[in-house]
Design a protein around this motif. Structure first.
Motif, PDB file in Angstrom:
ATOM      1  N   LEU A  32     -76.935   0.553  13.177  1.00  0.00           N
ATOM      2  CA  LEU A  32     -76.855  -0.697  12.424  1.00  0.00           C
ATOM      3  C   LEU A  32     -76.365  -1.844  13.299  1.00  0.00           C
ATOM      4  CD1 LEU A  32     -75.637   0.604   8.966  1.00  0.00           C
ATOM      5  CD2 LEU A  32     -77.894  -0.228   9.599  1.00  0.00           C
ATOM      6  N   ALA A  33     -75.493  -1.568  14.263  1.00  0.00           N
ATOM      7  CA  ALA A  33     -75.085  -2.608  15.211  1.00  0.00           C
ATOM      8  C   ALA A  33     -76.279  -3.029  16.078  1.00  0.00           C
ATOM      9  CB  ALA A  33     -73.938  -2.109  16.084  1.00  0.00           C
ATOM     10  N   LEU A  34     -77.069  -2.053  16.498  1.00  0.00           N
ATOM     11  CA  LEU A  34     -78.275  -2.358  17.273  1.00  0.00           C
ATOM     12  C   LEU A  34     -79.275  -3.156  16.436  1.00  0.00           C
ATOM     13  CD1 LEU A  34     -79.194  -1.619  20.152  1.00  0.00           C
ATOM     14  CD2 LEU A  34     -80.557   0.178  19.132  1.00  0.00           C
ATOM     15  N   ALA A  35     -79.374  -2.827  15.148  1.00  0.00           N
ATOM     16  CA  ALA A  35     -80.270  -3.577  14.264  1.00  0.00           C
ATOM     17  C   ALA A  35     -79.784  -5.016  14.098  1.00  0.00           C
ATOM     18  CB  ALA A  35     -80.365  -2.889  12.904  1.00  0.00           C
ATOM     19  N   GLY A  36     -78.468  -5.213  14.028  1.00  0.00           N
ATOM     20  CA  GLY A  36     -77.933  -6.570  13.950  1.00  0.00           C
ATOM     21  C   GLY A  36     -78.242  -7.360  15.213  1.00  0.00           C
ATOM     22  N   MET A  37     -78.106  -6.711  16.372  1.00  0.00           N
ATOM     23  CA  MET A  37     -78.458  -7.386  17.629  1.00  0.00           C
ATOM     24  C   MET A  37     -79.951  -7.700  17.670  1.00  0.00           C
ATOM     25  SD  MET A  37     -75.920  -5.462  20.362  1.00  0.00           S
ATOM     26  CE  MET A  37     -77.258  -4.980  21.329  1.00  0.00           C
ATOM     27  N   ASN A  38     -80.772  -6.810  17.125  1.00  0.00           N
ATOM     28  CA  ASN A  38     -82.214  -7.045  17.067  1.00  0.00           C
ATOM     29  C   ASN A  38     -82.529  -8.261  16.210  1.00  0.00           C
ATOM     30  OD1 ASN A  38     -84.783  -6.455  15.236  1.00  0.00           O
ATOM     31  ND2 ASN A  38     -85.167  -5.687  17.296  1.00  0.00           N
ATOM     32  N   ARG A  82     -85.716 -11.167  24.694  1.00  0.00           N
ATOM     33  CA  ARG A  82     -87.120 -11.038  24.284  1.00  0.00           C
ATOM     34  C   ARG A  82     -87.500  -9.570  24.114  1.00  0.00           C
ATOM     35  NH1 ARG A  82     -87.916 -14.855  28.579  1.00  0.00           N
ATOM     36  NH2 ARG A  82     -88.879 -13.172  29.746  1.00  0.00           N
ATOM     37  N   TRP A  83     -87.001  -8.718  25.002  1.00  0.00           N
ATOM     38  CA  TRP A  83     -87.298  -7.278  24.894  1.00  0.00           C
ATOM     39  C   TRP A  83     -86.727  -6.719  23.596  1.00  0.00           C
ATOM     40  CZ3 TRP A  83     -84.142  -2.945  24.661  1.00  0.00           C
ATOM     41  CH2 TRP A  83     -84.795  -1.728  24.807  1.00  0.00           C
ATOM     42  N   LEU A  84     -85.489  -7.117  23.280  1.00  0.00           N
ATOM     43  CA  LEU A  84     -84.846  -6.608  22.076  1.00  0.00           C
ATOM     44  C   LEU A  84     -85.523  -7.142  20.823  1.00  0.00           C
ATOM     45  CD1 LEU A  84     -82.530  -4.813  21.187  1.00  0.00           C
ATOM     46  CD2 LEU A  84     -81.053  -6.805  21.189  1.00  0.00           C
ATOM     47  N   ALA A  85     -86.066  -8.351  20.886  1.00  0.00           N
ATOM     48  CA  ALA A  85     -86.739  -8.923  19.722  1.00  0.00           C
ATOM     49  C   ALA A  85     -88.035  -8.184  19.409  1.00  0.00           C
ATOM     50  CB  ALA A  85     -87.031 -10.400  19.960  1.00  0.00           C
ATOM     51  N   ARG A  86     -88.648  -7.569  20.413  1.00  0.00           N
ATOM     52  CA  ARG A  86     -89.886  -6.821  20.169  1.00  0.00           C
ATOM     53  C   ARG A  86     -89.639  -5.501  19.456  1.00  0.00           C
ATOM     54  NH1 ARG A  86     -91.582  -8.080  25.898  1.00  0.00           N
ATOM     55  NH2 ARG A  86     -90.465  -6.165  26.285  1.00  0.00           N
ATOM     56  N   ARG A  87     -88.434  -4.960  19.549  1.00  0.00           N
ATOM     57  CA  ARG A  87     -88.139  -3.672  18.926  1.00  0.00           C
ATOM     58  C   ARG A  87     -87.899  -3.879  17.449  1.00  0.00           C
ATOM     59  NH1 ARG A  87     -90.362  -3.038  22.744  1.00  0.00           N
ATOM     60  NH2 ARG A  87     -89.572  -2.447  24.741  1.00  0.00           N
ATOM     61  N   ARG A  88     -88.666  -3.202  16.629  1.00  0.00           N
ATOM     62  CA  ARG A  88     -88.569  -3.399  15.185  1.00  0.00           C
ATOM     63  C   ARG A  88     -87.996  -2.174  14.469  1.00  0.00           C
ATOM     64  NH1 ARG A  88     -89.979  -8.405  15.261  1.00  0.00           N
ATOM     65  NH2 ARG A  88     -92.068  -9.005  15.894  1.00  0.00           N
ATOM     66  N   SER A  89     -87.653  -1.126  15.194  1.00  0.00           N
ATOM     67  CA  SER A  89     -87.293   0.122  14.540  1.00  0.00           C
ATOM     68  C   SER A  89     -85.823   0.322  14.211  1.00  0.00           C
ATOM     69  CB  SER A  89     -87.767   1.300  15.387  1.00  0.00           C
ATOM     70  OG  SER A  89     -87.169   1.253  16.656  1.00  0.00           O
ATOM     71  N   PRO A  90     -84.839  -0.351  14.784  1.00  0.00           N
ATOM     72  CA  PRO A  90     -83.453   0.038  14.503  1.00  0.00           C
ATOM     73  C   PRO A  90     -83.014  -0.142  13.058  1.00  0.00           C
ATOM     74  CG  PRO A  90     -83.522  -1.343  16.449  1.00  0.00           C
ATOM     75  CD  PRO A  90     -84.887  -1.336  15.851  1.00  0.00           C
ATOM     76  N   LEU A  91     -83.502  -1.135  12.342  1.00  0.00           N
ATOM     77  CA  LEU A  91     -83.025  -1.355  10.980  1.00  0.00           C
ATOM     78  C   LEU A  91     -83.452  -0.242  10.024  1.00  0.00           C
ATOM     79  CD1 LEU A  91     -81.388  -3.137   9.137  1.00  0.00           C
ATOM     80  CD2 LEU A  91     -83.447  -4.462   8.687  1.00  0.00           C
ATOM     81  N   PRO A  92     -84.736   0.117   9.930  1.00  0.00           N
ATOM     82  CA  PRO A  92     -85.073   1.205   9.008  1.00  0.00           C
ATOM     83  C   PRO A  92     -84.434   2.531   9.408  1.00  0.00           C
ATOM     84  CG  PRO A  92     -87.073   0.125   9.785  1.00  0.00           C
ATOM     85  CD  PRO A  92     -85.928  -0.480  10.511  1.00  0.00           C
ATOM     86  N   LEU A  93     -84.375   2.798  10.702  1.00  0.00           N
ATOM     87  CA  LEU A  93     -83.762   4.040  11.154  1.00  0.00           C
ATOM     88  C   LEU A  93     -82.267   4.040  10.859  1.00  0.00           C
ATOM     89  CD1 LEU A  93     -84.369   6.692  12.545  1.00  0.00           C
ATOM     90  CD2 LEU A  93     -83.917   5.582  14.718  1.00  0.00           C
ATOM     91  N   GLY A  94     -81.614   2.907  11.058  1.00  0.00           N
ATOM     92  CA  GLY A  94     -80.182   2.803  10.749  1.00  0.00           C
ATOM     93  C   GLY A  94     -79.902   2.977   9.271  1.00  0.00           C
TER      94      GLY A  94
END
Length: 160
Positions: free
Chosen positions: A138-144, A83-95
């Protein structure tokens, strides 16, 4: 000259990224202040009148033996980390930004090999580091995205 252009573009991109991170952190901090989480109540939208269900036709009994129906278990609630990781929306654009930086600096590195002067050694290290940072983000964005899917699929609230 090409070195100055490439390093200037990289410096500008780093400043942009740091500024973007600062804006996100400021928004997060302002959202944590008391009284900032209140949102105006929404009025319910008009709903179309529901139609009565059509009567279903009775099915014929199967001729073969069937197994007893196992009741389906309700989906489990996602873990707190999910749930914590789902709230984070920033890894994809930053990646994606770092990936574009990596691609541009890799192209510049390739172009510098045809110059008579050698490129500075730190530049090769910078390109390598940008590649690793892009891969990690990008791996973090995939997990998100997987966490968002899991929270949405289970019907769990990803704001908790």
């Amino acid at each position: 000259m090409a070195y100055l252009l490439v390093m200037g573009a990289l410096g500008l991109s780093v400043c942009f990224t740091l500024g973007w991170g600062l804006v996100r952190a400021t928004r997060w901090l302002l959202g944590r202040l008391p009284g900032a989480g209140r949102k105006p109540a929404r009025r319910s939208a008009r709903r179309a009148p529901s139609r009565p269900k059509a009567p279903s036709r009775p099915r014929a009994a199967p001729r073969t033996r069937t197994r007893k129906a196992v009741p389906a278990k309700p989906p489990q609630e996602p873990w707190r980390l999910t749930r914590w990781l789902a709230r984070r929306r920033s890894p994809l654009p930053l990646g994606l930004l770092v990936l574009l930086l990596y691609a541009g600096s890799r192209l510049a590195e390739y172009g510098m090999t045809f110059r008579p002067q050698a490129a500075p050694g730190e530049f090769h290290g910078l390109v390598s580091t940008l590649g690793w940072v892009a891969a990690i983000l990008l791996a973090l964005a995939g997990m998100n995205l997987l966490a968002l899917w899991r929270c949405h699929r289970s019907g769990g609230d990803d704001r908790a």
